[in-house]
Design a protein around this motif. Structure first.
Motif, PDB file in Angstrom:
ATOM      1  N   GLN A 110     -50.980 -19.496  -8.113  1.00  0.00           N
ATOM      2  CA  GLN A 110     -50.850 -18.043  -8.052  1.00  0.00           C
ATOM      3  C   GLN A 110     -50.971 -17.551  -6.610  1.00  0.00           C
ATOM      4  O   GLN A 110     -50.223 -16.680  -6.181  1.00  0.00           O
ATOM      5  N   GLN A 111     -51.883 -18.122  -5.862  1.00  0.00           N
ATOM      6  CA  GLN A 111     -52.070 -17.733  -4.470  1.00  0.00           C
ATOM      7  C   GLN A 111     -50.819 -18.058  -3.651  1.00  0.00           C
ATOM      8  O   GLN A 111     -50.385 -17.262  -2.819  1.00  0.00           O
ATOM      9  N   GLN A 114     -48.181 -15.525  -4.587  1.00  0.00           N
ATOM     10  CA  GLN A 114     -48.521 -14.222  -4.016  1.00  0.00           C
ATOM     11  C   GLN A 114     -48.181 -14.166  -2.536  1.00  0.00           C
ATOM     12  O   GLN A 114     -47.713 -13.144  -2.037  1.00  0.00           O
ATOM     13  N   HIS A 115     -48.405 -15.256  -1.838  1.00  0.00           N
ATOM     14  CA  HIS A 115     -48.073 -15.310  -0.412  1.00  0.00           C
ATOM     15  C   HIS A 115     -46.580 -15.047  -0.195  1.00  0.00           C
ATOM     16  O   HIS A 115     -46.204 -14.343   0.740  1.00  0.00           O
ATOM     17  N   HIS A 116     -45.742 -15.598  -1.056  1.00  0.00           N
ATOM     18  CA  HIS A 116     -44.295 -15.463  -0.870  1.00  0.00           C
ATOM     19  C   HIS A 116     -43.708 -14.183  -1.452  1.00  0.00           C
ATOM     20  O   HIS A 116     -42.651 -13.738  -1.013  1.00  0.00           O
ATOM     21  N   PHE A 117     -44.361 -13.603  -2.435  1.00  0.00           N
ATOM     22  CA  PHE A 117     -43.796 -12.427  -3.094  1.00  0.00           C
ATOM     23  C   PHE A 117     -44.418 -11.106  -2.633  1.00  0.00           C
ATOM     24  O   PHE A 117     -44.058 -10.056  -3.133  1.00  0.00           O
ATOM     25  N   ARG A 118     -45.322 -11.143  -1.694  1.00  0.00           N
ATOM     26  CA  ARG A 118     -45.936  -9.905  -1.204  1.00  0.00           C
ATOM     27  C   ARG A 118     -45.020  -9.276  -0.158  1.00  0.00           C
ATOM     28  O   ARG A 118     -44.513  -9.953   0.731  1.00  0.00           O
ATOM     29  N   LYS A 131     -49.089  -4.588  -8.486  1.00  0.00           N
ATOM     30  CA  LYS A 131     -50.407  -4.902  -7.922  1.00  0.00           C
ATOM     31  C   LYS A 131     -50.261  -5.599  -6.574  1.00  0.00           C
ATOM     32  O   LYS A 131     -49.447  -6.514  -6.424  1.00  0.00           O
ATOM     33  N   GLU A 132     -51.021  -5.168  -5.601  1.00  0.00           N
ATOM     34  CA  GLU A 132     -51.081  -5.777  -4.268  1.00  0.00           C
ATOM     35  C   GLU A 132     -49.719  -5.842  -3.577  1.00  0.00           C
ATOM     36  O   GLU A 132     -49.435  -6.768  -2.829  1.00  0.00           O
ATOM     37  N   MET A 134     -46.660  -6.586  -4.557  1.00  0.00           N
ATOM     38  CA  MET A 134     -45.789  -7.712  -4.861  1.00  0.00           C
ATOM     39  C   MET A 134     -44.370  -7.196  -5.104  1.00  0.00           C
ATOM     40  O   MET A 134     -44.186  -6.118  -5.654  1.00  0.00           O
ATOM     41  N   GLY A 137     -42.831  -8.629 -10.467  1.00  0.00           N
ATOM     42  CA  GLY A 137     -43.872  -8.355 -11.440  1.00  0.00           C
ATOM     43  C   GLY A 137     -43.374  -8.646 -12.837  1.00  0.00           C
ATOM     44  O   GLY A 137     -42.168  -8.676 -13.083  1.00  0.00           O
TER      45      GLY A 137
END
Length: 148
Positions: A110-111, A114-118, A131-132, A134, A137
């Protein structure tokens, strides 16, 4: 996924198979994988190959057999539902079968995603909804048709 700097697969490296996937789509994908070209360090992945129709699966195996002589260093992963491993394509490649156990925890995966989709900088984009920040989703509901 060994490093956050490793990129996600590109659109040409992944084929998401459905019962409607055509012979032409599978053929183009296998040609990209098996015919050598510059920058050939890609890992090609067929997802849900067990979903392909019988005819498309047969043609895919035939094409694979013809093309694999052009490249002995190809990298192809065929992922299937274990409940459908007796369908044509998984059976045809059963001699290459490898049972995979995730090497990373769910939190680490997940981390990485998240790094690539933020979204890099919060802007007025659709990412502000998720959320955050991204850019991807998932919206789901246990009740179908409830305004998603």
């Amino acid at each position: 996924m060994n490093s956050p700097k490793q990129p996600l697969p590109t659109f040409d490296e992944v084929l998401l198979c459905t019962p409607q996937t055509s012979e032409e789509q599978v053929g183009l994908f296998l040609r990209r994988c098996l015919i050598p070209c510059p920058g050939g360090d890609k890992i090609y992945t067929m997802l849900y190959a067990d979903e392909l129709s019988y005819d498309v699966s047969c043609r895919a195996e035939e094409l694979f057999q013809r093309l694999q002589c052009y490249n002995n260093s190809y990298r192809l992963i065929i992922l299937c539902n274990c409940e459908r491993e007796n369908s044509y394509l998984p059976s045809a490649f059963s001699h290459c079968k490898v049972h995979m156990i995730p090497q990373r925890s769910q939190a680490e995966m997940q981390q990485y995603l998240q790094h690539h989709f933020r979204v890099a900088q919060p802007t007025s984009s659709a990412a502000a909804v998720f959320k955050e920040h991204m850019c991807v989703g998932i919206v789901s509901s246990k009740r179908a048709g409830m305004g998603k």
